[in-house]
Design a protein around this motif. Structure first.
Motif, PDB file in Angstrom:
ATOM      1  N   LEU A  23     -36.659  23.048  -6.662  1.00 38.33           N
ATOM      2  CA  LEU A  23     -35.694  23.769  -7.308  1.00 38.33           C
ATOM      3  C   LEU A  23     -34.408  24.218  -6.386  1.00 38.33           C
ATOM      4  O   LEU A  23     -34.792  25.030  -5.411  1.00 38.33           O
ATOM      5  CB  LEU A  23     -36.057  25.034  -7.800  1.00 38.33           C
ATOM      6  N   PRO A  24     -33.441  23.367  -6.231  1.00 36.32           N
ATOM      7  CA  PRO A  24     -32.335  23.444  -5.136  1.00 36.32           C
ATOM      8  C   PRO A  24     -31.985  25.127  -5.109  1.00 36.32           C
ATOM      9  O   PRO A  24     -31.750  25.769  -5.883  1.00 36.32           O
ATOM     10  CB  PRO A  24     -31.226  22.468  -5.714  1.00 36.32           C
ATOM     11  N   ALA A  25     -31.422  25.135  -3.645  1.00 33.36           N
ATOM     12  CA  ALA A  25     -30.587  26.630  -3.321  1.00 33.36           C
ATOM     13  C   ALA A  25     -29.285  26.322  -3.729  1.00 33.36           C
ATOM     14  O   ALA A  25     -28.620  27.753  -4.093  1.00 33.36           O
ATOM     15  CB  ALA A  25     -30.985  26.841  -2.040  1.00 33.36           C
ATOM     16  N   SER A  26     -28.581  25.262  -4.002  1.00 38.73           N
ATOM     17  CA  SER A  26     -27.233  25.118  -4.144  1.00 38.73           C
ATOM     18  C   SER A  26     -27.135  25.532  -5.565  1.00 38.73           C
ATOM     19  O   SER A  26     -27.917  25.196  -6.441  1.00 38.73           O
ATOM     20  CB  SER A  26     -26.827  23.609  -3.959  1.00 38.73           C
ATOM     21  N   PRO A  27     -25.887  26.538  -5.855  1.00 39.61           N
ATOM     22  CA  PRO A  27     -25.896  26.884  -7.231  1.00 39.61           C
ATOM     23  C   PRO A  27     -25.804  25.842  -8.400  1.00 39.61           C
ATOM     24  O   PRO A  27     -26.277  25.747  -9.332  1.00 39.61           O
ATOM     25  CB  PRO A  27     -24.588  27.747  -7.043  1.00 39.61           C
ATOM     26  N   LEU A  28     -24.861  24.756  -8.103  1.00 35.47           N
ATOM     27  CA  LEU A  28     -24.575  23.797  -8.915  1.00 35.47           C
ATOM     28  C   LEU A  28     -25.651  22.905  -9.132  1.00 35.47           C
ATOM     29  O   LEU A  28     -26.011  22.562 -10.161  1.00 35.47           O
ATOM     30  CB  LEU A  28     -23.454  22.758  -8.385  1.00 35.47           C
ATOM     31  N   GLN A  29     -26.533  22.367  -7.813  1.00 36.79           N
ATOM     32  CA  GLN A  29     -27.570  21.770  -8.100  1.00 36.79           C
ATOM     33  C   GLN A  29     -28.835  22.413  -8.940  1.00 36.79           C
ATOM     34  O   GLN A  29     -29.618  21.719  -9.779  1.00 36.79           O
ATOM     35  CB  GLN A  29     -28.084  20.943  -6.621  1.00 36.79           C
ATOM     36  N   ARG A  30     -28.969  23.505  -8.604  1.00 31.34           N
ATOM     37  CA  ARG A  30     -29.936  24.453  -9.280  1.00 31.34           C
ATOM     38  C   ARG A  30     -29.731  24.707 -10.691  1.00 31.34           C
ATOM     39  O   ARG A  30     -30.317  24.294 -11.520  1.00 31.34           O
ATOM     40  CB  ARG A  30     -29.944  26.061  -8.779  1.00 31.34           C
ATOM     41  N   ALA A  31     -28.341  24.946 -11.252  1.00 35.37           N
ATOM     42  CA  ALA A  31     -27.788  24.729 -12.686  1.00 35.37           C
ATOM     43  C   ALA A  31     -28.147  23.311 -13.157  1.00 35.37           C
ATOM     44  O   ALA A  31     -28.410  23.368 -14.441  1.00 35.37           O
ATOM     45  CB  ALA A  31     -26.408  25.036 -12.556  1.00 35.37           C
ATOM     46  N   GLN A  32     -28.076  22.325 -12.190  1.00 34.42           N
ATOM     47  CA  GLN A  32     -28.272  21.117 -13.111  1.00 34.42           C
ATOM     48  C   GLN A  32     -29.705  20.873 -13.360  1.00 34.42           C
ATOM     49  O   GLN A  32     -30.104  20.245 -14.541  1.00 34.42           O
ATOM     50  CB  GLN A  32     -27.781  20.081 -12.130  1.00 34.42           C
ATOM     51  N   VAL A  33     -30.471  21.425 -12.707  1.00 35.92           N
ATOM     52  CA  VAL A  33     -31.925  21.323 -13.053  1.00 35.92           C
ATOM     53  C   VAL A  33     -32.208  22.418 -14.060  1.00 35.92           C
ATOM     54  O   VAL A  33     -33.048  21.887 -15.057  1.00 35.92           O
ATOM     55  CB  VAL A  33     -32.799  21.836 -11.755  1.00 35.92           C
ATOM     56  N   GLU A  34     -31.660  23.613 -14.284  1.00 37.26           N
ATOM     57  CA  GLU A  34     -32.019  24.453 -15.027  1.00 37.26           C
ATOM     58  C   GLU A  34     -31.511  24.289 -16.727  1.00 37.26           C
ATOM     59  O   GLU A  34     -32.188  24.538 -17.456  1.00 37.26           O
ATOM     60  CB  GLU A  34     -31.576  25.756 -14.609  1.00 37.26           C
TER      61      GLU A  34
END
Length: 207
Positions: free
Chosen positions: A83-94
Motif C-alpha cells: 500500500l504505497p505512501a505516495s497519495p496518487l499511488q495509494r489512491a490507484q490501489v484504493e
C-alpha cells in the motif's frame, strides 16, 4: 497478538488471512461463524454489532470491513510495497479496492446467491441472467486493465488490491456460469497462484 475473527470459508475473511501471510504476521485466527462460534452471540456482537465477519482485534483496536482491515495491516507494518505512501499511488490501489466492494460485488451477488448458495429468495431467471451478464461485463474491465498494464492490477508490483481482486477473480472463475473469454484474468490467476497466501486462502474453491 493480532486476532482475526471469522470463518475461513468467508471470502472477506480470506482477504485478511491472505494479507497476513503477505505481511508475515503471526496471528490468532478464531473461526467465528463456524458451529460453536455463532455470530449472534453476545461475545461476537460486542466486537461487531452487525454480526458480520471479519473482525480484527489488535490490542484495544477493533476493526471491521475487510478492505479497511487489509489497508490497516499493510500500513501498520510499513509495507509501502503493498500500500504505497505516495497519495496518487495509494489512491490507484484504493480505487480498485473500492470498485471491488461496490460495482463488482453488486454485479455478482444475485447470480452467486442463486447458483452457488441455492437461495430460495433468488430464483428469478431474468435476474440471474442479468447478474451473470453484468458480472462478466465488470470482469472484462479488470481484463482490459491487466491487458494494458500488468502483470498486476496497478502495474508491475503486487499490492493489497491484488488480494481483494484475486479472490474476486477466483470466485468468478469457479462460478457455474457462462464465462466471458478473459485471457488476462486467467493469466492473472495463474500468477497469483504462485504466491503462498493465494495457495492457502485464495485458490480454495467457492465457499
Amino acid at each position: 497478538m493480532i486476532k482475526v475473527l471469522g470463518r475461513a470459508s468467508s471470502i472477506n475473511v480470506r482477504k485478511v488471512l491472505w494479507t497476513c501471510v503477505e505481511l508475515g504476521l503471526d496471528i490468532v485466527h478464531e473461526p467465528w461463524g463456524d458451529p460453536g462460534l455463532p455470530l449472534q452471540s453476545p461475545a461476537f456482537l460486542a466486537h461487531n454489532p452487525q454480526g458480520l465477519v471479519p473482525v480484527l482485534v489488535d490490542g484495544d483496536t477493533v476493526l471491521t470491513e475487510s478492505n479497511t482491515i487489509c489497508r490497516y495491516l499493510a500500513t501498520r507494518q510499513d509495507r509501502h510495497d503493498l500500500l504505497p505512501a505516495s497519495p496518487l499511488q495509494r489512491a490507484q490501489v484504493e480505487q480498485w479496492m473500492d470498485w471491488q466492494a461496490t460495482e463488482l460485488n453488486n454485479a455478482w451477488r444475485y447470480a452467486f446467491m442463486a447458483l452457488v448458495r441455492r437461495s430460495p429468495l433468488h430464483t428469478d431467471e431474468a435476474a440471474i441472467a442479468a447478474s451473470v451478464q453484468e458480472w462478466n461485463r465488470q470482469m472484462s474491465l479488470l481484463d482490459a486493465a491487466l491487458a494494458h498494464g500488468g502483470p498486476y492490477v496497478t502495474g508491475a508490483h503486487f499490492t493489497v488490491a491484488d488480494v481483494v481482486l484475486g479472490l474476486s477473480a477466483q470466485r468468478w472463475h469457479m462460478a457455474p456460469i457462462a464465462h466471458a473469454e478473459l485471457p488476462h484474468v486467467l493469466d492473472y490467476l495463474r500468477r497469483l497462484n504462485e504466491r503462498q497466501g493465494f495457495q492457502q486462502h485464495g485458490n480454495n474453491g467457492m465457499p
